[in-house]
Scaffold this active site. Sequence first.
Site, PDB file in Angstrom:
ATOM      1  N   CYS A 136      -1.164 -38.456  31.208  1.00 48.82           N
ATOM      2  CA  CYS A 136      -0.768 -38.541  32.619  1.00 48.82           C
ATOM      3  C   CYS A 136      -1.906 -39.107  33.458  1.00 48.82           C
ATOM      4  O   CYS A 136      -2.845 -38.391  33.818  1.00 48.82           O
ATOM      5  CB  CYS A 136      -0.360 -37.161  33.131  1.00 48.82           C
ATOM      6  SG  CYS A 136       0.103 -37.177  34.866  1.00 48.82           S
ATOM      7  N   CYS A 139      -2.415 -37.563  36.908  1.00 49.04           N
ATOM      8  CA  CYS A 139      -3.007 -36.217  36.891  1.00 49.04           C
ATOM      9  C   CYS A 139      -4.513 -36.302  36.630  1.00 49.04           C
ATOM     10  O   CYS A 139      -5.295 -35.567  37.232  1.00 49.04           O
ATOM     11  CB  CYS A 139      -2.391 -35.348  35.797  1.00 49.04           C
ATOM     12  SG  CYS A 139      -0.625 -35.524  35.601  1.00 49.04           S
ATOM     13  N   ASP A 140      -4.921 -37.195  35.721  1.00 49.72           N
ATOM     14  CA  ASP A 140      -6.295 -37.130  35.206  1.00 49.72           C
ATOM     15  C   ASP A 140      -7.163 -38.346  35.512  1.00 49.72           C
ATOM     16  O   ASP A 140      -8.367 -38.325  35.224  1.00 49.72           O
ATOM     17  CB  ASP A 140      -6.256 -36.921  33.676  1.00 49.72           C
ATOM     18  CG  ASP A 140      -5.536 -35.623  33.308  1.00 49.72           C
ATOM     19  OD1 ASP A 140      -5.622 -34.655  34.083  1.00 49.72           O
ATOM     20  OD2 ASP A 140      -4.875 -35.582  32.246  1.00 49.72           O
TER      21      ASP A 140
END
Length: 314
Positions: A136, A139-140
């Site tokens: 992701c 997200c990261d």
Amino acid sequence: MSDTRHTKVLIIGSGPAGYTAGVYAARAMLNPLLVQGLEPGGQLTTTTEVENYPSFIEIQGPELMVKMEEHARAMGCDIEGDIITSIDFDQRPFVAHGDSGKTYTADSIILATGARAKWLGLESEEAFKGFGVSACATCDGFFYRGKEIVVIGGGNTAVEEALFLTNFASKVTLIHRRDTLRAEKILQDRLAKNEKIETLWFHEMVEVLGDDNPKSVTGIKVKNTQTSDVSQIDCAGVFVAIGHAPANELVKDTLETHMGGYVVTKPDSTETSIPGVFAAGDLTDHKYRQAITSAGMGCMAALEAERFIAEQEG
Ligand code: FAD
Ligand code: NAP
């Protein structure tokens, strides 16, 4: 207070399919109950710009999903923050159990549990998940400012993730096992124009390399799919974007599935092999897997649930 709730329509999943089913079932005065699952809003909450959902030239994925939730609520859909852990299809009404300890009984069920990211299945990939290996980018990606990273895959997700990651990384290498991308032409065009992205064709990742103290990724080993030569690429992060598999855990032993686990529905319908149980969105769609097609199937499922309930009551 009883921990059992009854509904005419239980909708499982809060992606475009689930929320659209919620809008339609609520407007049919069926008082639907929607259980959101672990990822309220579904897959689109893991992306940034969405440019192909009609009526929004561009909208952030999470914002689109908040709007869908608001829409479903405004029409009268009841929304529950729970995860369904099992369903008993033998009883009538159907009985579903929630992780919260609640029990839901339902005259009909709309399954809209979508899909989840696939992994390569390498031992080293598993070992470094959360320590440099991710599925992701939104997200990261932030953790890789000024660093070199690789993205594995050749579909829309891989190309979008590679483009997004250039906001943080000093260099992104897109690694694909063939020399043709599945991604839409507009994304391929953006990829080609982005100077921070290098594409490595005919390669696949065979190992993630890293340190234990602190646990972090330092590089990967890749194999040339034509010559079988193995080489090494230094990088601080690996984003695996090799597609999605249907989230069928609740039903894979009960309902017929095909093409790698997608729930089978009757032609031109969302009806499954169990009367009163309908499936919509990425759980059943191995072909299109788009937000708009999922929403369309959510609409179909609600209309079919409405007819099913009317027949039962009639
Ligand atoms: P999902 O969105 O997958 O939602 C599934 C829902 O089910 C989730 O809310 C989850 O919490 C819930 N759930 C799962 N198991 C349970 C359970 N046991 N109990 C209760 N709830 C459960 N499509 C586009 O059209 N345009 C795009 O720009 C686009 N970008 C994308 C970018 C990325 C990174 C990804 C991964 C996908 C993208 N897609 C895009 C595809 C699109 O996101 C999917 O086609 C769509 O989200 C599928 O909707 P769905 O409702 O079937 O399921
Ligand atoms: P996808 O379209 O199935 O593509 C997966 C890619 O990963 C393919 O290029 C595939 O290679 C590669 N791959 C698969 N298994 C592999 C393995 N074991 N090793 C190496 N490479 C592997 O998946 P996706 O990109 O996640 O997209 C899923 C769905 O969501 C699609 O329908 C897509 O259109 C949709 N989506 C849409 C948008 C958008 O509209 N903007 C954005 C994201 C996703 P091959 O090509 O060789 O098979």
